[in-house]
Design a protein around this motif. Structure first.
Motif, mmCIF file in Angstrom:
data_model
loop_
_atom_site.group_PDB
_atom_site.id
_atom_site.type_symbol
_atom_site.label_atom_id
_atom_site.label_comp_id
_atom_site.label_asym_id
_atom_site.label_seq_id
_atom_site.Cartn_x
_atom_site.Cartn_y
_atom_site.Cartn_z
ATOM 1 N N UNK A 54 0.841 -1.203 0.000
ATOM 2 C CA UNK A 54 0.000 0.000 0.000
ATOM 3 C C UNK A 54 0.876 1.252 0.000
ATOM 4 N N UNK A 55 1.987 1.172 0.738
ATOM 5 C CA UNK A 55 2.872 2.331 0.848
ATOM 6 C C UNK A 55 3.516 2.672 -0.485
ATOM 7 N N UNK A 56 3.777 1.668 -1.311
ATOM 8 C CA UNK A 56 4.375 1.948 -2.623
ATOM 9 C C UNK A 56 3.427 2.806 -3.439
ATOM 10 N N UNK A 57 2.114 2.490 -3.372
ATOM 11 C CA UNK A 57 1.129 3.266 -4.124
ATOM 12 C C UNK A 57 1.034 4.692 -3.590
ATOM 13 N N UNK A 58 1.304 4.861 -2.310
ATOM 14 C CA UNK A 58 1.164 6.194 -1.699
ATOM 15 C C UNK A 58 2.508 6.893 -1.496
ATOM 16 N N UNK A 59 3.531 6.402 -2.172
ATOM 17 C CA UNK A 59 4.878 6.939 -1.923
ATOM 18 C C UNK A 59 4.977 8.427 -2.223
ATOM 19 N N UNK A 60 4.116 8.904 -3.148
ATOM 20 C CA UNK A 60 4.169 10.328 -3.481
ATOM 21 C C UNK A 60 3.615 11.193 -2.367
ATOM 22 N N UNK A 61 2.902 10.596 -1.445
ATOM 23 C CA UNK A 61 2.281 11.382 -0.373
ATOM 24 C C UNK A 61 2.941 11.142 0.983
ATOM 25 N N UNK A 62 3.176 9.869 1.287
ATOM 26 C CA UNK A 62 3.661 9.541 2.630
ATOM 27 C C UNK A 62 4.966 8.756 2.571
#
Lengths: 511, 236
Positions: A54-62
């Motif tokens: 999940x973090x890979x998908x949100x890497x641009x934010x978190x």
């Protein structure tokens, strides 16, 4: 010292709200961990892997998590990470909102406030971990708390300095903080930004991962945050002193302003905030472009993960909409919550500063005040959603990524409705208790967010989860609009509007 | 016209706002005739501002009623305010808005205000409408409040300590404006702590003390009343 205590006393409601937010976030996330992660080593390893994905998908934010399969790693990522953003927003409002020239006293009061809120957050971790029969190391917890405090004060110092240099302090400082945040977060995806990330205080915060076992505390990063805070506050104090008496003589005029916008309903509400609104427009348009590019990179990263389902790449279009829903739509929802907070804070200030009394001394009803306020918010949200949606559509098209235009329109309309629901709640709070409304609104928004994020894991009843506006907006890019949720959103907006008009009619103004 | 003349400009009946601990306004029965200049005289905390806020429907009464030109101050608040000009006790804060923008904003809410009248008032008070509100001195902020109250030539002026913060020249200009408004047929309710100001401007005065209207008298009787009160206050 007395000035510091006075400033602290004035901000007591805000301190209380952020302390509650800090405590609730860490406690609830800890409780959610024990419900979701399982008990065996294998279960927790699988849980940690799913979070890393999940973090890979949100890497641009978190920032990416470190050992999210452990209680400490999970809390650091899911509680301290969002709290860092929340405290940075608090720093922005605190540094640019107050008018007192006593810079050092104000900074000391903010530092004390943020220490109180951080201690509350750390206590939440201790209680949450103990409830699951585990513990988190004392020193790592202190280090995590110290980092949170240092980041907040560094952000405060930057905003305070900006506030001494420009009349549009909130806009410029907010834009600067957002730029510094994305400079750091996007540098995880765009390597070209690596060279500039040292400018961002968020980079120094990300250098440490003190809580999880095997994590580390970067003393150099902390020193940089402290240095930014000290230098920023010293420069702000200097700039404040030299600014006194620096008036430039100008031609006197006795003519009222001739702009027609001040004579029209809704536009007159927005006119005085035009610079801030222009900044919000630019931020939303850029957000669309940047997050489409970041999503594209994230997808490439996700598709290269070895344990994804075989054949998944053929569902690339559905997948793109899902990932974009997690990045762009999620970020837009959070930013619109921030925009609504800015409106709520302004409405509360109008009451406190006597501006509402001046408006009501004209033949202008209280219900018109509420309607016009929410109308201004709806128009602003519509413009921002349209701008961001257009930028997403054009950027996706130029990157050869197909996106259903009807669903994009649905998403934009839901963003407007989301703002209206939050705005109606804020309006009700302002009508009810104007002085405490901004702090209460932060608490309400954060509770709604947590309700959506971990309500299920905490075993909240279905009805409680389904009234969170963050939950009700759903994932329109991936799965379209849910009619029941849409109806609930409309109902919540109407209930909020109606009740805030009723409360406003009955309460004393300026008493 | 005859009907209009017969209606009191301000009429209150048992008007009460109870804040608890003896604070507020209690059982105010007041009648102000059209074209009269009525002074509310009393120290801080005597109920002057509470009376005015009740008339302006900023606060709701605990009991009793208030009418302006026969209009209910709560139920017909919008109509009341169409006919009223108001200088509040505390000047509002408009931040970075320029004086001219504030005037345009509030004339937009009110409607029917002539730009020339605004310019004339700003010129008389030497108020620079091009400056930002946060750059205004307390004196300038009070002048802006006065411009906003007088700009639509209202039938009733409700002025809560209007000369507060004004310099000598500003005070003289304000008194000249009050005289002109009186000559133009306006009714004026002037709240003040200064007996001298009330004496110089008003026809009738009401003495407020601890939230109660103790006496209403013609202005000629005020010096005697004050003398009597100060004599009673002196030790034997």
């Amino acid at each position: 010292m007395s000035a510091t205590l006075r400033a602290l006393g004035q901000a007591r409601w805000t301190v209380l709200a952020f302390a509650i937010a800090g405590f609730a976030t860490t406690l609830l996330q800890s409780l959610a961990y024990f419900r979701m992660a399982g008990h065996t080593f294998a279960e927790r390893a699988a849980f940690g892997y799913s979070l890393s994905t999940e973090a890979v998908a949100n890497a641009a934010l978190f920032s990416p998590p470190f050992r999210p399969g452990t209680i400490a790693g999970y809390v650091e990522w899911r509680a301290f990470g969002p709290l860092a953003i929340l405290f940075a927003a608090w720093a922005l409002v605190a540094a640019t909102g107050a008018r007192s020239p006593q810079i050092v006293s104000r900074a000391a009061a903010f530092a004390l406030s943020v220490i109180i809120a951080s201690v509350a957050a750390c206590i939440g971790v201790l209680i949450g971990a103990a409830s699951g029969g585990e513990s988190v190391g004392g020193l790592p917890l202190v280090e995590a708390g110290v980092l949170l405090v240092a980041l907040a004060i560094a952000c405060y110092a930057i905003c305070l300095l900006v506030a001494q240099l420009t009349p549009a302090a909130t806009v410029v400082a907010g834009g600067l903080l957002l730029t510094l945040y994305f400079l750091n977060s996007l540098s995880r995806i765009f390597t070209q930004l690596d060279l500039a990330r040292w400018l961002s205080p968020f980079h120094y915060y990300d250098l440490s991962t003190p809580l999880p076992p095997g994590g580390h505390f970067d003393l150099g990063g902390l020193a940089m945050l402290v240095a930014i805070a000290a230098v920023g506050i010293a420069l702000a104090a200097g700039a404040s002193t030299s600014r006194v008496g620096g008036q430039v003589p100008r031609r006197t005029t006795h003519e009222p302003s001739g702009t027609p916008l001040l004579g029209l309903a809704v536009t007159r509400e927005l006119y005085s905030e035009r610079i801030a609104l222009a900044a919000w427009c630019a931020a939303f348009a850029v957000l669309g472009i940047v997050l489409v590019a970041a999503t594209r990179s994230s997808m490439q990263g996700l598709l290269s993960l070895p344990r994804l389902l075989p054949g998944l790449p053929q569902y690339i279009f559905v997948f793109y909409a899902q990932v974009l829903g997690q990045t762009w739509f999620h970020a837009a929802v959070l930013m619109l919550a921030g925009l609504t907070f800015a409106f709520v804070a302004r409405w509360a200030a109008e009451d406190r500063d006597g501006r509402l009394e001046a408006e009501l001394s004209a033949p202008y009803s209280r219900s018109a005040v509420v309607l016009e306020r929410l109308g201004a918010l709806a128009v602003t949200a519509a413009v921002l959603a349209a701008l961001s949606g257009l930028s997403v559509a054009f950027t996706s098209r130029s990157a050869n990524l197909a996106l259903d235009p009807a669903r994009l329109v649905d998403a934009c309309l839901l963003l407007v409705l989301f703002s209206l629901v939050m705005g109606a709640a804020g309006s009700l709070l302002v009508s009810w208790v104007p002085r405490a409304a901004p702090a209460l609104f932060v608490g309400f928004a954060f509770a709604s967010y947590l309700d959506d994020q971990i309500g299920g894991a905490l075993g909240l009843p279905g009805w409680a989860q389904s009234i969170s506006a963050f939950r009700l907006v759903g994932a329109p890019l991936a799965s379209g609009i849910d009619g029941r949720n849409l109806a609930l959103l409309l109902l919540l907006a109407l209930v909020g509007l109606g009740s805030s008009i009723l409360v406003m009619q009955r309460r004393d103004v300026g008493a | 016209m005859l009907v209009e003349m017969a209606v009191a400009a301000i009429r209150t009946s048992a008007l009460t706002k109870d804040y608890g601990s003896g604070q507020g306004l209690f059982d105010l029965d007041l009648q102000v005739s059209p074209q009269q200049i009525f002074g509310c005289l009393g120290p801080d905390g005597s109920g002057k501002t509470t009376t005015i806020r009740l008339l302006m429907s900023m606060i709701r009464p605990t009991r009793g009623s208030a009418y302006v030109f026969g209009l209910d101050c709560i139920r017909e608040a919008v109509e009341v305010k169409r006919r009223v000009g108001y200088v509040p006790d505390e000047t509002p804060e408009f931040g970075s808005m320029r004086g001219g923008e504030i005037v345009a904003y509030l004339t937009g809410l009110r409607g029917g205000v002539h730009k020339d009248r605004v310019s004339e008032l700003a010129e008389r008070f030497d108020l620079d409408l091009g400056r930002r509100h946060r750059e205004y001195s307390r004196d300038d902020r009070q002048k802006l409040s006065i411009v906003l109250a007088f700009m639509h030539d209202p039938d009733l002026l409700i002025l809560d300590e209007p000369s507060k913060h004004l310099d000598e020249r500003g005070t003289a200009e304000l008194h000249a404006l009050i005289d002109e408004a009186r000559a133009g047929g306006a009714t004026i309710l002037l709240a003040s702590r200064s007996a001298a100001e009330v004496e110089s401007q008003c026809d009738v005065v009401g003495l407020l003390r601890r939230g109660k209207l103790s006496r209403v008298m013609r202005i000629e009787d005020l010096p005697l009343e004050l003398e009597e009160r100060s004599r009673k206050a002196l030790p034997p």
